[in-house]
Design a protein around this motif. Structure first.
Motif, PDB file in Angstrom:
ATOM      1  N   UNK A 134       0.848  -1.182   0.000  1.00  0.00           N
ATOM      2  CA  UNK A 134       0.000   0.000   0.000  1.00  0.00           C
ATOM      3  C   UNK A 134       0.891   1.242   0.000  1.00  0.00           C
ATOM      4  N   UNK A 135       0.319   2.348  -0.404  1.00  0.00           N
ATOM      5  CA  UNK A 135       1.048   3.625  -0.385  1.00  0.00           C
ATOM      6  C   UNK A 135       0.681   4.373   0.887  1.00  0.00           C
ATOM      7  N   UNK A 136       1.704   4.773   1.621  1.00  0.00           N
ATOM      8  CA  UNK A 136       1.463   5.653   2.759  1.00  0.00           C
ATOM      9  C   UNK A 136       2.158   6.975   2.462  1.00  0.00           C
ATOM     10  N   UNK A 137       1.563   8.031   2.950  1.00  0.00           N
ATOM     11  CA  UNK A 137       1.988   9.373   2.578  1.00  0.00           C
ATOM     12  C   UNK A 137       2.245  10.184   3.848  1.00  0.00           C
ATOM     13  N   UNK A 138       3.492  10.534   4.166  1.00  0.00           N
ATOM     14  CA  UNK A 138       3.739  11.402   5.322  1.00  0.00           C
ATOM     15  C   UNK A 138       3.226  12.811   5.029  1.00  0.00           C
ATOM     16  N   UNK A 139       2.632  13.441   6.055  1.00  0.00           N
ATOM     17  CA  UNK A 139       2.090  14.772   5.859  1.00  0.00           C
ATOM     18  C   UNK A 139       2.240  15.614   7.123  1.00  0.00           C
ATOM     19  N   UNK A 140       2.074  16.914   6.931  1.00  0.00           N
ATOM     20  CA  UNK A 140       2.078  17.886   8.020  1.00  0.00           C
ATOM     21  C   UNK A 140       0.947  18.870   7.731  1.00  0.00           C
ATOM     22  N   UNK A 141       0.218  19.251   8.771  1.00  0.00           N
ATOM     23  CA  UNK A 141      -0.832  20.256   8.632  1.00  0.00           C
ATOM     24  C   UNK A 141      -0.411  21.490   9.415  1.00  0.00           C
ATOM     25  N   UNK A 142      -0.479  22.665   8.752  1.00  0.00           N
ATOM     26  CA  UNK A 142      -0.179  23.902   9.484  1.00  0.00           C
ATOM     27  C   UNK A 142      -1.478  24.510   9.994  1.00  0.00           C
ATOM     28  N   UNK A 143      -1.365  25.532  10.827  1.00  0.00           N
ATOM     29  CA  UNK A 143      -2.551  26.106  11.445  1.00  0.00           C
ATOM     30  C   UNK A 143      -3.421  26.882  10.460  1.00  0.00           C
ATOM     31  N   UNK A 144      -2.936  27.142   9.268  1.00  0.00           N
ATOM     32  CA  UNK A 144      -3.753  27.766   8.229  1.00  0.00           C
ATOM     33  C   UNK A 144      -4.588  26.717   7.500  1.00  0.00           C
ATOM     34  N   UNK A 145      -4.434  25.437   7.874  1.00  0.00           N
ATOM     35  CA  UNK A 145      -5.202  24.358   7.264  1.00  0.00           C
ATOM     36  C   UNK A 145      -4.555  23.752   6.030  1.00  0.00           C
ATOM     37  N   UNK A 146      -3.369  24.214   5.672  1.00  0.00           N
ATOM     38  CA  UNK A 146      -2.664  23.703   4.494  1.00  0.00           C
ATOM     39  C   UNK A 146      -2.000  22.381   4.842  1.00  0.00           C
ATOM     40  N   UNK A 147      -2.190  21.377   4.009  1.00  0.00           N
ATOM     41  CA  UNK A 147      -1.568  20.075   4.215  1.00  0.00           C
ATOM     42  C   UNK A 147      -0.371  19.963   3.288  1.00  0.00           C
ATOM     43  N   UNK A 148       0.803  19.717   3.867  1.00  0.00           N
ATOM     44  CA  UNK A 148       2.051  19.582   3.115  1.00  0.00           C
ATOM     45  C   UNK A 148       2.417  18.100   3.107  1.00  0.00           C
ATOM     46  N   UNK A 149       2.698  17.549   1.914  1.00  0.00           N
ATOM     47  CA  UNK A 149       2.995  16.129   1.784  1.00  0.00           C
ATOM     48  C   UNK A 149       4.461  15.875   1.481  1.00  0.00           C
ATOM     49  N   UNK A 150       4.940  14.717   1.922  1.00  0.00           N
ATOM     50  CA  UNK A 150       6.256  14.230   1.565  1.00  0.00           C
ATOM     51  C   UNK A 150       6.118  13.191   0.470  1.00  0.00           C
ATOM     52  N   UNK A 151       7.198  12.535   0.166  1.00  0.00           N
ATOM     53  CA  UNK A 151       7.222  11.505  -0.875  1.00  0.00           C
ATOM     54  C   UNK A 151       6.446  10.274  -0.400  1.00  0.00           C
ATOM     55  N   UNK A 152       5.629   9.708  -1.292  1.00  0.00           N
ATOM     56  CA  UNK A 152       4.872   8.500  -0.955  1.00  0.00           C
ATOM     57  C   UNK A 152       5.820   7.338  -0.713  1.00  0.00           C
TER      58      UNK A 152
END
Length: 163
Positions: A134-152
Motif C-alpha cells: 500500500x502507499x502511505x503518505x507522510x504529511x504535516x498540517x499547518x494552522x492555516x489548514x494547508x496540508x504539506x505532503x512528503x514523498x509516498x
C-alpha cells in the motif's frame, strides 16, 4: 551611425536587460518570502544499545521549515489510502527522543518529528482492511489548514516487523 554609437547602444541594451532580469528576480524573491514552505520526509530510526543490540524499527516523519516565514504545525502524520490517517497512541514510543508536541511553531530551519513503530503501521493498515503493498503518505498540517505532503512510501501491510 558610427561604431562608437553602435557599441554604446549595445552596452546600454545589455545593462537594460540585466537590470530587468534583476528586477524580476527581486520581485519573485520578495513574493516568496511570504509563502509557507514546509518540507516533509520520512526516515527509519532504530535504537542502538551499548551491548551491540539493535531495537525495533521506527518510521520518523519529519517536518522542516524551509521558508523564511514562521509556520505553526498542528499535526504530523501518515495517510493511508482513502485519506485515512494513522494515529499514534504512544507519543513516547521512541524512548529518549519524545515526539514534538503539537501545535508547535517552526522558525526558518527548525524541525518537528513524530515516530511510528513499524509494527503499528502494518497493524493499522490491516485494521483498515488493506493487504499487501500500500502507499502511505507522510504529511504535516499547518494552522492555516494547508496540508504539506512528503514523498509516498510503498509499505507492505502484511509484513511482520516484530523481531
Amino acid at each position: 551611425m558610427t561604431g562608437f554609437e553602435i557599441g554604446r547602444d549595445l552596452v546600454l541594451l545589455a545593462l537594460g536587460v540585466i537590470g530587468t532580469g534583476l528586477s524580476i528576480y527581486n520581485l519573485l524573491e520578495s513574493r516568496g518570502r511570504g509563502i509557507r514552505r514546509v518540507r516533509v520526509f520520512a526516515e527509519t530510526a532504530m535504537h542502538t544499545y551499548d551491548n551491540g543490540e539493535i531495537g525495533p524499527p521506527f518510521l520518523k516523519v519529519v517536518a522542516a521549515n524551509s521558508g523564511h516565514r514562521d509556520v505553526t504545525i498542528s499535526n504530523i502524520g501518515l495517510e493511508i489510502p482513502g485519506k485515512r490517517v494513522i494515529a499514534t497512541l504512544n507519543p513516547d514510543a521512541f524512548s529518549g527522543v519524545p515526539d514534538t508536541r503539537t501545535p508547535t511553531k517552526l522558525a526558518d530551519g527548525d524541525l518537528a518529528h513524530r515516530f511510528y513503530e513499524y509494527t503499528a503501521i502494518s497493524q493499522a493498515c490491516r485494521d483498515a482492511g488493506l493487504q499487501g503493498k500500500v502507499s502511505i503518505h507522510p504529511f504535516v498540517v499547518d494552522t492555516a489548514g494547508m496540508r504539506h505532503y512528503g514523498k509516498k512510501l510503498k509499505w507492505d501491510a502484511s509484513a511482520n516487523w516484530a523481531s
